[in-house]
Design an enzyme around this catalytic site. Structure first.
Site, mmCIF file in Angstrom:
data_model
loop_
_atom_site.group_PDB
_atom_site.id
_atom_site.type_symbol
_atom_site.label_atom_id
_atom_site.label_comp_id
_atom_site.label_asym_id
_atom_site.label_seq_id
_atom_site.Cartn_x
_atom_site.Cartn_y
_atom_site.Cartn_z
ATOM 1 N N ARG A 64 0.846 -1.041 0.047
ATOM 2 C CA ARG A 64 0.000 0.111 -0.027
ATOM 3 C C ARG A 64 0.777 1.308 0.008
ATOM 4 O O ARG A 64 0.598 2.401 -0.783
ATOM 5 C CB ARG A 64 -1.051 0.182 1.229
ATOM 6 N N ASP A 95 -3.294 7.530 3.480
ATOM 7 C CA ASP A 95 -2.365 7.978 2.468
ATOM 8 C C ASP A 95 -1.896 9.328 2.751
ATOM 9 O O ASP A 95 -2.619 9.879 3.528
ATOM 10 C CB ASP A 95 -2.814 7.674 1.129
ATOM 11 N N HIS A 106 -6.793 7.798 11.478
ATOM 12 C CA HIS A 106 -6.354 6.275 11.243
ATOM 13 C C HIS A 106 -4.827 6.203 11.100
ATOM 14 O O HIS A 106 -4.559 5.057 10.794
ATOM 15 C CB HIS A 106 -7.118 5.486 10.180
ATOM 16 N N CYS A 129 8.466 1.163 22.677
ATOM 17 C CA CYS A 129 8.597 2.668 23.391
ATOM 18 C C CYS A 129 7.779 3.687 23.081
ATOM 19 O O CYS A 129 7.826 4.859 23.495
ATOM 20 C CB CYS A 129 10.298 2.807 23.288
ATOM 21 N N ASN A 186 -20.802 11.893 -2.365
ATOM 22 C CA ASN A 186 -20.185 10.439 -2.629
ATOM 23 C C ASN A 186 -20.465 9.901 -3.879
ATOM 24 O O ASN A 186 -21.377 10.558 -4.418
ATOM 25 C CB ASN A 186 -20.735 9.628 -1.540
HETATM 26 N N1 APR Z 1 -15.633 9.232 -5.597
HETATM 27 C C1 APR Z 1 -16.378 9.433 -4.345
HETATM 28 N N2 APR Z 1 -16.547 8.360 -3.776
HETATM 29 C C2 APR Z 1 -16.485 7.263 -3.998
HETATM 30 C C3 APR Z 1 -15.390 6.889 -5.220
HETATM 31 C C4 APR Z 1 -15.107 8.130 -6.267
HETATM 32 N N3 APR Z 1 -14.522 8.018 -7.276
HETATM 33 N N4 APR Z 1 -15.302 5.689 -5.352
HETATM 34 C C5 APR Z 1 -15.733 5.287 -4.290
HETATM 35 N N5 APR Z 1 -16.427 6.042 -3.557
HETATM 36 C C6 APR Z 1 -17.224 5.809 -2.236
HETATM 37 C C7 APR Z 1 -17.910 4.351 -2.224
HETATM 38 O O1 APR Z 1 -19.269 4.571 -2.677
HETATM 39 C C8 APR Z 1 -17.978 4.255 -0.710
HETATM 40 O O2 APR Z 1 -19.084 4.844 -0.036
HETATM 41 O O3 APR Z 1 -16.188 5.795 -1.179
HETATM 42 C C9 APR Z 1 -16.689 4.971 -0.245
HETATM 43 C C10 APR Z 1 -15.538 4.102 0.198
HETATM 44 O O4 APR Z 1 -16.200 3.265 1.247
HETATM 45 P P1 APR Z 1 -15.090 2.365 1.817
HETATM 46 O O5 APR Z 1 -14.475 1.405 0.901
HETATM 47 O O6 APR Z 1 -15.847 1.443 3.052
HETATM 48 O O7 APR Z 1 -13.812 3.251 2.517
HETATM 49 P P2 APR Z 1 -14.118 4.107 4.082
HETATM 50 O O8 APR Z 1 -15.534 4.452 4.223
HETATM 51 O O9 APR Z 1 -12.839 5.176 3.653
HETATM 52 O O10 APR Z 1 -13.727 3.080 5.174
HETATM 53 C C11 APR Z 1 -13.619 3.482 6.562
HETATM 54 O O11 APR Z 1 -12.742 1.370 7.219
HETATM 55 O O12 APR Z 1 -11.471 -0.357 6.655
HETATM 56 C C12 APR Z 1 -11.576 0.731 7.297
HETATM 57 O O13 APR Z 1 -9.718 1.903 8.192
HETATM 58 C C13 APR Z 1 -10.279 1.651 7.165
HETATM 59 O O14 APR Z 1 -10.489 4.220 6.946
HETATM 60 C C14 APR Z 1 -11.135 2.965 6.506
HETATM 61 C C15 APR Z 1 -12.617 2.763 7.203
#
Ligand code: APR
Length: 231
Positions: A56, A91, A106, A117, A198
């Site tokens: 990653r 990231d 996170h 430590c 989103n």
């Molecule tokens: N533009 C906007 N939204 C997007 C795009 C895009 N190009 N591509 C995907 N998405 C949206 C998806 O519809 C989804 O709702 O981004 C969201 C990604 O969701 P997750 O994969 O669940 O990621 P996230 O919500 O950041 O996860 C939260 O879960 O696994 C843990 O620690 C990890 O920080 C992470 C946390």
């Protein structure tokens, strides 16, 4: 206190090529999160966990901030002191886009932590279970990221910001993982206007007053332009 609090998730970095967790062929469809994102998984097989984060980290080093990251940095530059970005992402694309008022709840792929430590330092490109802490010498180094079952960073500062903000925006997050998934409800209770930007409705979409759906590189710059067009 920032007037505008912006929560970001993996969706804001998707168009930079970093993928997401829960979309089709997302990270959690290819890895068992119990193996690579929990303290128990790390204790069981630290080599597997380091390999997961090394891959990653390499992806992240090869990626660029996209128009959504850059738009948030532009908003902060135009409204100094008014904006706080709270990201769930590990990231460093927000930093590289120019965001300064930034909390990584996170943790950070580019940071290393000594579980012995507590020292934190800039992570090398590749970490391994045999690395030793530069200070205490223990072979207990790990990526400085928050795993499931661990406490996210800077929660007091985040909660203070949520109770004081006028506008709360969530970008690219599925609303699956708490405490971040509860931020919109907390901001709404405190009187903030809440907007979801989103690709599609998140699991907590009903909590928001407003929603705009589409790729972050389109909806985020458009939202920032609208905001900056008002006094
Ligand atoms: N533009 C906007 N939204 C997007 C795009 C895009 N190009 N591509 C995907 N998405 C949206 C998806 O519809 C989804 O709702 O981004 C969201 C990604 O969701 P997750 O994969 O669940 O990621 P996230 O919500 O950041 O996860 C939260 O879960 O696994 C843990 O620690 C990890 O920080 C992470 C946390």
């Amino acid at each position: 206190m920032a007037r505008i609090v912006i929560l970001t998730g993996a969706g804001i970095s998707a168009e930079s090529g970093l993928g997401t967790f829960r979309d089709k062929d997302g990270l959690w469809s290819r890895y068992d999160l119990g193996d690579v994102a929990t303290p128990e998984g790390f204790a069981r097989n630290p080599d597997l966990v380091h390999a997961f984060y090394n891959a990653r980290r390499a992806n992240c080093l090869g990626a660029q901030p996209n128009a959504a990251h850059l738009a948030l940095a532009r908003l902060e530059a135009e409204r100094p002191g008014d904006v706080l970005v709270v990201t769930q992402n590990v990231d460093d694309l927000h930093q590289r886009a120019g965001s300064k008022a930034l909390i990584q709840m996170h943790g950070a792929l580019m940071r290393a932590l000594c579980a012995g430590c507590g020292l934190r330092w800039d992570a090398p490109a590749e970490m391994s279970a045999t690395d030793r802490c530069p200070v205490c010498g223990a072979a207990k180094t790990r990526p400085d990221v928050v795993w499931f079952g661990e406490v996210p960073y800077h929660m007091e500062e985040i909660q203070a910001a949520l109770s004081a903000c006028e506008v709360f925006v969530a970008i690219g997050t599925s609303g699956n993982v708490y405490p971040a998934a509860g931020f919109a409800a907390a901001a709404r209770r405190a009187g903030a206007r809440c907007m979801e930007l989103n690709l599609e409705p998140s699991d907590v979409s009903r909590v928001f007053h407003d929603r705009r759906f589409g790729p972050a590189t389109e909806v985020v710059p458009a939202w920032v332009d609208d905001l900056l067009s008002r006094p």
